[in-house]
Enzyme design. Structure first.
Site, PDB file in Angstrom:
ATOM      1  N   LYS A  33      -1.747   2.742  -5.046  1.00  0.00           N
ATOM      2  CA  LYS A  33      -1.109   3.288  -3.850  1.00  0.00           C
ATOM      3  C   LYS A  33      -1.067   2.200  -2.783  1.00  0.00           C
ATOM      4  O   LYS A  33      -2.113   1.673  -2.382  1.00  0.00           O
ATOM      5  CB  LYS A  33      -1.872   4.496  -3.326  1.00  0.00           C
ATOM      6  N   THR A  79      -1.443   8.182  -8.051  1.00  0.00           N
ATOM      7  CA  THR A  79      -1.580   7.385  -6.834  1.00  0.00           C
ATOM      8  C   THR A  79      -1.814   8.283  -5.623  1.00  0.00           C
ATOM      9  O   THR A  79      -2.457   7.860  -4.652  1.00  0.00           O
ATOM     10  CB  THR A  79      -0.348   6.493  -6.603  1.00  0.00           C
ATOM     11  N   ASP A  80      -1.322   9.502  -5.679  1.00  0.00           N
ATOM     12  CA  ASP A  80      -1.596  10.437  -4.589  1.00  0.00           C
ATOM     13  C   ASP A  80      -3.092  10.732  -4.490  1.00  0.00           C
ATOM     14  O   ASP A  80      -3.636  10.877  -3.389  1.00  0.00           O
ATOM     15  CB  ASP A  80      -0.813  11.740  -4.806  1.00  0.00           C
ATOM     16  N   HIS A 118       8.242 -24.296  15.571  1.00  0.00           N
ATOM     17  CA  HIS A 118       8.805 -25.428  16.300  1.00  0.00           C
ATOM     18  C   HIS A 118       9.185 -25.061  17.742  1.00  0.00           C
ATOM     19  O   HIS A 118       9.780 -24.009  18.001  1.00  0.00           O
ATOM     20  CB  HIS A 118      10.043 -25.949  15.573  1.00  0.00           C
TER      21      HIS A 118
END
Length: 279
Positions: free
Chosen positions: A12, A57-58, A242
């Site tokens: 996740k 993944t939750d 720069h």
């Protein structure tokens, strides 16, 4: 020709976690961005769609929130807790990596006194990365820390080819956005280690008379390794932000090194790792 599944992981990405510590009248904020990545015996889900060993993944996201309920601590400690949990609770998972971006918040001052519950976002983003595969590997770092010296920087003596237009200079503005990541060779007080490493990086940037951004980078990394025994190696990425002196002569004006055009791209990018012989 055979076709095989190579290295793989899943997880996740960027779970945003804010923890408000209300234990004292002066509140404290912890603000994390947490990414988890799990790997192990996961070929079945790729080859046949069998999800028997795939922790959603939750669920990983929910674990982040649940583990924060009773306190978070330092990002290295929180990442280690999560990584150990995923490996030790999931039989198919052999390795877990947890990356954390930690956003700092400074307490505001109101009427000369510290505010109890008002904050302003701090400069730079602290990072931590922990991998657990039976042993812990811990790295800490900082990103997007913008620093600038108005003088004390030169750049000259470089080769010239038919495409060189850059003029040599003995005095220039030197600015960069520091990204640093250092690997630990021993456990430590993470807060102290991070604060002291950051102090050394900033002090060295300010103190070194620079003949090149490469020289400055090496001096910064060397100073950290000389003074922080727990650090095995440090990798630095320094983009050259720069600042080009503006030609004011078309307007009948000189420019005694006071007016610059700050460009965002393209930019030089200096990268190197400074390490110990025994790291």
């Amino acid at each position: 020709m055979g076709i095989v599944l190579g290295d793989n992981s899943y997880g996740k990405a960027e779970t945003r976690l804010v923890f408000v510590d209300r234990a004292a009248p002066q509140h404290r904020i912890v603000d994390f961005n947490v990414t988890t990545a799990l790997s192990g015996d996961l070929a079945a889900t790729h080859l046949t769609g069998d999800n028997t060993d795939v922790l959603p993944t939750d669920s990983q996201k929910n674990t982040v929130f649940a583990f924060a309920r009773d306190g978070v601590g330092e990002p290295e400690d929180f990442a280690a807790r999560l990584a150990r949990h995923f490996v030790e609770s999931q039989p198919a998972i052999r390795s877990a990596t947890v990356d954390i971006e930690s956003y700092g918040w400074d307490r505001m001052t109101v009427g000369g006194a510290p505010a109890h519950h008002s904050f302003v976002r701090a400069a730079g983003t602290r990072t931590a990365s922990v991998t657990y595969d039976g042993t812990l590997s811990v790295s800490s770092g900082i990103t997007d820390l913008v620093v600038l010296n108005t003088t004390g920087s030169e750049f000259w003596g470089y080769p010239k080819d038919p495409y060189t237009t850059l003029a040599e200079t003995k005095d220039r503005v030197l600015a960069t956005a520091v990204t640093a990541r250092w690997r630990h060779r021993a456990g430590s007080d993470w807060a102290v280690s991070h604060a002291e490493t950051l102090r050394l990086l900033l002090e060295t940037f300010a103190e070194v008379h620079s003949l090149s951004l490469q020289q400055t980078l090496y001096a910064m990394g060397r100073r950290v390794l000389e003074e922080r025994e727990e650090v095995a190696e440090i990798r630095l990425e320094l983009p050259n932000k720069h600042h080009i002196p503006v030609d004011l002569s078309p307007f009948g004006l000189d420019n005694p090194g006071v007016v610059f055009h700050a460009t965002d791209r393209p930019y030089g990018l200096i990268q190197a790792t400074v390490t110990r012989d025994d790291a």
